[in-house]
Design an enzyme around this catalytic site. Structure first.
Site, PDB file in Angstrom:
ATOM      1  N   LYS A  52       0.762  -1.025  -0.204  1.00  0.00           N
ATOM      2  CA  LYS A  52       0.411   0.131  -0.174  1.00  0.00           C
ATOM      3  C   LYS A  52       0.896   1.536  -0.041  1.00  0.00           C
ATOM      4  CE  LYS A  52      -1.660   1.485   4.215  1.00  0.00           C
ATOM      5  NZ  LYS A  52      -0.768   2.787   4.484  1.00  0.00           N
ATOM      6  N   ASN A  53       2.123   1.045   0.879  1.00  0.00           N
ATOM      7  CA  ASN A  53       2.754   2.244   1.049  1.00  0.00           C
ATOM      8  C   ASN A  53       3.472   3.051  -0.395  1.00  0.00           C
ATOM      9  OD1 ASN A  53       1.832   3.154   3.037  1.00  0.00           O
ATOM     10  ND2 ASN A  53       3.023   2.661   4.724  1.00  0.00           N
ATOM     11  N   ARG A 122      -3.754  11.442   4.689  1.00  0.00           N
ATOM     12  CA  ARG A 122      -2.924  11.584   4.600  1.00  0.00           C
ATOM     13  C   ARG A 122      -1.705  11.881   3.582  1.00  0.00           C
ATOM     14  NH1 ARG A 122       1.107  14.754   7.523  1.00  0.00           N
ATOM     15  NH2 ARG A 122       3.338  13.987   7.739  1.00  0.00           N
ATOM     16  N   CYS A 146      -6.589  10.756   9.699  1.00  0.00           N
ATOM     17  CA  CYS A 146      -5.328   9.932  10.612  1.00  0.00           C
ATOM     18  C   CYS A 146      -4.937  10.087  11.968  1.00  0.00           C
ATOM     19  CB  CYS A 146      -3.780   9.730   9.803  1.00  0.00           C
ATOM     20  SG  CYS A 146      -3.450   8.777  10.290  1.00  0.00           S
ATOM     21  N   ARG A 153      -1.110  15.453  12.385  1.00  0.00           N
ATOM     22  CA  ARG A 153       0.047  15.508  11.647  1.00  0.00           C
ATOM     23  C   ARG A 153       1.068  16.020  10.945  1.00  0.00           C
ATOM     24  NH1 ARG A 153      -0.334   9.290   9.500  1.00  0.00           N
ATOM     25  NH2 ARG A 153       1.271   9.191   8.761  1.00  0.00           N
ATOM     26  N   ASP A 337       4.781   0.060  12.027  1.00  0.00           N
ATOM     27  CA  ASP A 337       3.181   0.002  11.498  1.00  0.00           C
ATOM     28  C   ASP A 337       3.241  -2.327  11.729  1.00  0.00           C
ATOM     29  OD1 ASP A 337       2.789   1.955  10.085  1.00  0.00           O
ATOM     30  OD2 ASP A 337       3.181   1.354   8.568  1.00  0.00           O
ATOM     31  N   ILE A 359       6.971   6.899  17.403  1.00  0.00           N
ATOM     32  CA  ILE A 359       6.915   7.634  15.873  1.00  0.00           C
ATOM     33  C   ILE A 359       6.178   8.321  15.788  1.00  0.00           C
ATOM     34  CG2 ILE A 359       6.818   7.621  13.738  1.00  0.00           C
ATOM     35  CD1 ILE A 359       9.908   5.909  13.598  1.00  0.00           C
ATOM     36  N   ARG A 430      -8.460   0.399   4.686  1.00  0.00           N
ATOM     37  CA  ARG A 430      -7.757   1.043   4.212  1.00  0.00           C
ATOM     38  C   ARG A 430      -6.361   0.363   3.665  1.00  0.00           C
ATOM     39  NH1 ARG A 430      -5.798   4.904   8.129  1.00  0.00           N
ATOM     40  NH2 ARG A 430      -4.686   5.062   6.864  1.00  0.00           N
TER      41      ARG A 430
HETATM   42  N1  EPU Z   1       6.296  14.753  11.148  1.00  0.00           N
HETATM   43  C1  EPU Z   1       6.782  15.889  11.427  1.00  0.00           C
HETATM   44  N2  EPU Z   1       6.226  16.722  10.817  1.00  0.00           N
HETATM   45  C2  EPU Z   1       6.331  16.645   8.990  1.00  0.00           C
HETATM   46  C3  EPU Z   1       6.324  14.853   8.314  1.00  0.00           C
HETATM   47  C4  EPU Z   1       6.043  13.976  10.106  1.00  0.00           C
HETATM   48  O1  EPU Z   1       6.809  15.883  12.782  1.00  0.00           O
HETATM   49  O2  EPU Z   1       6.386  17.474   8.295  1.00  0.00           O
HETATM   50  C5  EPU Z   1       6.440  13.047  12.081  1.00  0.00           C
HETATM   51  C6  EPU Z   1       5.470  12.666  12.347  1.00  0.00           C
HETATM   52  O3  EPU Z   1       4.524  13.139  12.868  1.00  0.00           O
HETATM   53  C7  EPU Z   1       5.827  11.302  13.046  1.00  0.00           C
HETATM   54  C8  EPU Z   1       6.803  11.541  12.152  1.00  0.00           C
HETATM   55  O4  EPU Z   1       7.543  12.332  11.604  1.00  0.00           O
HETATM   56  O5  EPU Z   1       5.721  11.419  14.156  1.00  0.00           O
HETATM   57  C9  EPU Z   1       7.108  10.297  11.369  1.00  0.00           C
HETATM   58  O6  EPU Z   1       6.119  10.754   9.913  1.00  0.00           O
HETATM   59  P1  EPU Z   1       6.815  10.054   8.581  1.00  0.00           P
HETATM   60  O7  EPU Z   1       6.407  11.347   7.694  1.00  0.00           O
HETATM   61  O8  EPU Z   1       8.145   9.226   8.430  1.00  0.00           O
HETATM   62  O9  EPU Z   1       5.430   9.248   8.419  1.00  0.00           O
HETATM   63  P2  EPU Z   1       4.867   9.123   7.540  1.00  0.00           P
HETATM   64  O10 EPU Z   1       5.817   9.917   5.835  1.00  0.00           O
HETATM   65  O11 EPU Z   1       3.517  10.251   6.869  1.00  0.00           O
HETATM   66  C10 EPU Z   1       4.519   6.898   6.201  1.00  0.00           C
HETATM   67  C11 EPU Z   1       3.640   5.382   6.194  1.00  0.00           C
HETATM   68  C12 EPU Z   1       3.563   5.146   7.255  1.00  0.00           C
HETATM   69  C13 EPU Z   1       4.138   4.983   8.548  1.00  0.00           C
HETATM   70  C14 EPU Z   1       5.514   6.103   8.268  1.00  0.00           C
HETATM   71  C15 EPU Z   1       6.893   5.007   9.052  1.00  0.00           C
HETATM   72  C16 EPU Z   1       3.540   5.867   3.687  1.00  0.00           C
HETATM   73  C17 EPU Z   1       1.510   6.592   3.435  1.00  0.00           C
HETATM   74  N3  EPU Z   1       2.827   5.995   5.507  1.00  0.00           N
HETATM   75  O12 EPU Z   1       4.320   7.850   6.880  1.00  0.00           O
HETATM   76  O13 EPU Z   1       2.408   4.749   7.374  1.00  0.00           O
HETATM   77  O14 EPU Z   1       3.984   4.617  10.136  1.00  0.00           O
HETATM   78  O15 EPU Z   1       5.606   6.070   7.650  1.00  0.00           O
HETATM   79  O16 EPU Z   1       6.674   4.046   8.926  1.00  0.00           O
HETATM   80  O17 EPU Z   1       4.191   6.050   3.821  1.00  0.00           O
HETATM   81  C18 EPU Z   1       0.017   2.912   7.601  1.00  0.00           C
HETATM   82  O18 EPU Z   1       0.693   2.099   6.714  1.00  0.00           O
HETATM   83  O19 EPU Z   1      -0.053   2.386   8.874  1.00  0.00           O
HETATM   84  C19 EPU Z   1       1.046   4.295   7.728  1.00  0.00           C
HETATM   85  C20 EPU Z   1       0.992   5.201   9.145  1.00  0.00           C
END
Ligand code: EPU
Length: 451
Positions: A52-53, A122, A146, A153, A337, A359, A430
């Protein structure tokens, strides 16, 4: 695309209609629930679907080129449908046959992401980089949908990155308007925190920017390296994807070809943990065990036998599971995850395990449901719980707060005595394709019922 069948047998003609139907009727997510009878022993084989990701990145990546891209191994999950709906709404042509989809974005005729769709998930943020790279402008609402992170977020890291690339940013508290004067310019950027989607976003934006961009403190997930390999094969010049530092020389054009989505490592890990928690032997096929190496290293230490090849993983029966402390970490560390399923597994281990979620602020709140089922769990603070196993779990009526907690509750219900009801299963849909049908083939007893 084929017609989309939805819960109450209505039929929609395209992705946008489908998503509007599901999301505008807020009650939809409450219309179905799972009834699960346990305990069960599983056996047999299960195939892992595409990640998915990664799907949520390659769909917007199609905007980088005006040519037709064919994406294979697309998982049939709700978040992916939202992403396709968003792209279709922008003016892209999409045709889907099973898990293969053809996308042509040459007809995109607006620069505003449909707020009705974009603020529901998101990963709509993944459209921003490609839109800026191709059109130099994009308008979008704050991406939502989310519950796992505090403060809605944030997207501050993306905004910092775009500013460094010369983007002008206007914001009115609800939505953003990003614009470049003469296209994106290369930058030397250090991510203040490791973010998967921010890394992917700047990588895609830089692929068409003027000059050579250097990115530091990048996320290293396998989905990122594989996306870069594809973009390079189509004309991009990205070095170092999958390591902490990347160098991206902007090119004038990216072509489009065929892309096969890699197996979902979170699904792989969830199934492996499910087998271990229920004391079952199953074989997981079409997976890449190497992408969940940390989990398999832990399995060795906690007495869960397994056998692997390059693309299969067999989890063997086990009885005496040892406790283990985990701390979630960016790849290749323990994935957040898989934290919720692993927490369920530790309720069946002999002794105390400390689960440290680093995280997301709200990802341990689901443990309250495990306590209701009979688990002995002490919450130390929002980021840490101690699980004192083993506990006999009992069926209860529960709500799935998010996707990964949802699969964890399914695992808990499969180890529990009696009947568990899980509602808000839209959250599970989802990210997990037809989960009940696939698990029932292994011997699970899960029914999807309309409420
Ligand atoms: N964060 C910030 N500011 C930002 C971006 C992130 O503070 O501008 C914080 C987030 O709030 C979090 C941390 O940084 O506390 C890490 O977030 P990250 O940006 O890495 O997460 P993401 O890229 O939004 C992806 C996956 C998530 C997975 C995380 C960590 C996708 C679409 N989502 O999220 O997947 O948990 O990386 O590996 O790729 C899921 O599939 O259930 C899921 C949540």
């Amino acid at each position: 695309m084929p017609y989309c069948q939805i819960a109450n047998n209505d039929i929609c003609l395209n992705y946008v209609q489908y998503i509007n139907h599901n999301l505008k009727k807020e009650q939809y997510k409450y219309m179905q629930k799972f009834i699960i009878n346990g305990p069960v022993k599983l056996s047999g084989e299960i195939e892992v679907k595409g990640a998915k990701n990664q799907a949520l990145k390659i769909i917007p990546a199609s905007i980088l080129s005006k040519e037709t891209i064919t994406i294979d191994n697309l998982p049939d999950v709700e978040d992916v449908k939202k992403s396709l709906a968003l792209l279709e709404d922008l003016g892209a042509k999409i045709s889907q046959k099973g898990s293969k989809v053809e996308i042509n974005t040459s007809g995109i005729n607006k620069i505003e992401l449909n707020p009705e769709i974009a603020d529901k998930f998101r990963a709509s943020i993944m459209f921003i980089g490609p839109m800026l790279a191709r059109f130099g402008e994009v308008k979008f609402p704050h991406p939502g949908g989310c519950v796992i992170g505090a403060g809605g977020r944030p997207i501050d890291v993306f905004i910092e990155g775009f500013k460094a690339m010369g983007v002008e940013i206007k914001e009115d508290g609800k939505s953003y308007h990003l614009k470049t004067k003469n296209g994106l310019k290369a930058t030397n950027f250090f991510f203040k925190l490791v973010s998967v989607t921010a890394t992917e976003t700047l990588m895609m934006a830089a692929a068409l920017a003027k000059g050579t961009t250097k990115l530091h403190n990048c996320a290293m997930e396998p989905e990122i390296a594989s996306l870069a390999t594809y973009l390079n094969s189509q004309g991009a010049n990205i070095k170092g994807a999958g390591t902490p530092s990347m160098e991206i020389r902007g090119v004038g054009e990216i072509k489009a070809g065929n892309f096969k989505i890699i197996p979902d490592r979170v699904e792989t890990g969830s199934f492996a943990i499910m087998a271990a928690a229920t004391g079952s032997e199953i074989t997981i096929k079409k997976c890449q065990p190497d992408h969940i190496r940390i989990l398999l290293e832990i399995f060795k230490r906690i007495n869960i036998p397994f056998k692997e090849t390059a693309d299969t993983l067999t989890i063997k029966k086990t009885k005496n599971i040892k406790p283990y402390n985990i701390k979630t970490h960016e790849y290749p560390g323990f994935p957040t995850d898989l934290q919720s399923p692993f927490t369920v597994l530790m309720t069946q281990a002999n002794g105390n395990s400390l689960i440290h979620e680093t995280i997301y602020d709200r990802r341990l709140l689901f443990t309250d449901s495990l306590s209701q089922m009979g688990a002995d769990i002490t919450m130390c603070d929002p980021h840490r719980v101690v699980v004192n196993g083993p506990s006999r779990l009992y069926g209860r009526t529960l709500t799935s707060p998010d996707l990964r907690a949802g699969i964890a509750l399914i695992i808990a219900a499969m180890t529990a005595e009696g009947r568990t009801e899980i509602d808000n299963i839209y959250q599970i849909d989802r990210g997990y394709e037809k989960i009940e049908a696939r698990l029932n083939k292994l011997g699970a007893k899960i029914k999807r019922v309309d409420i």
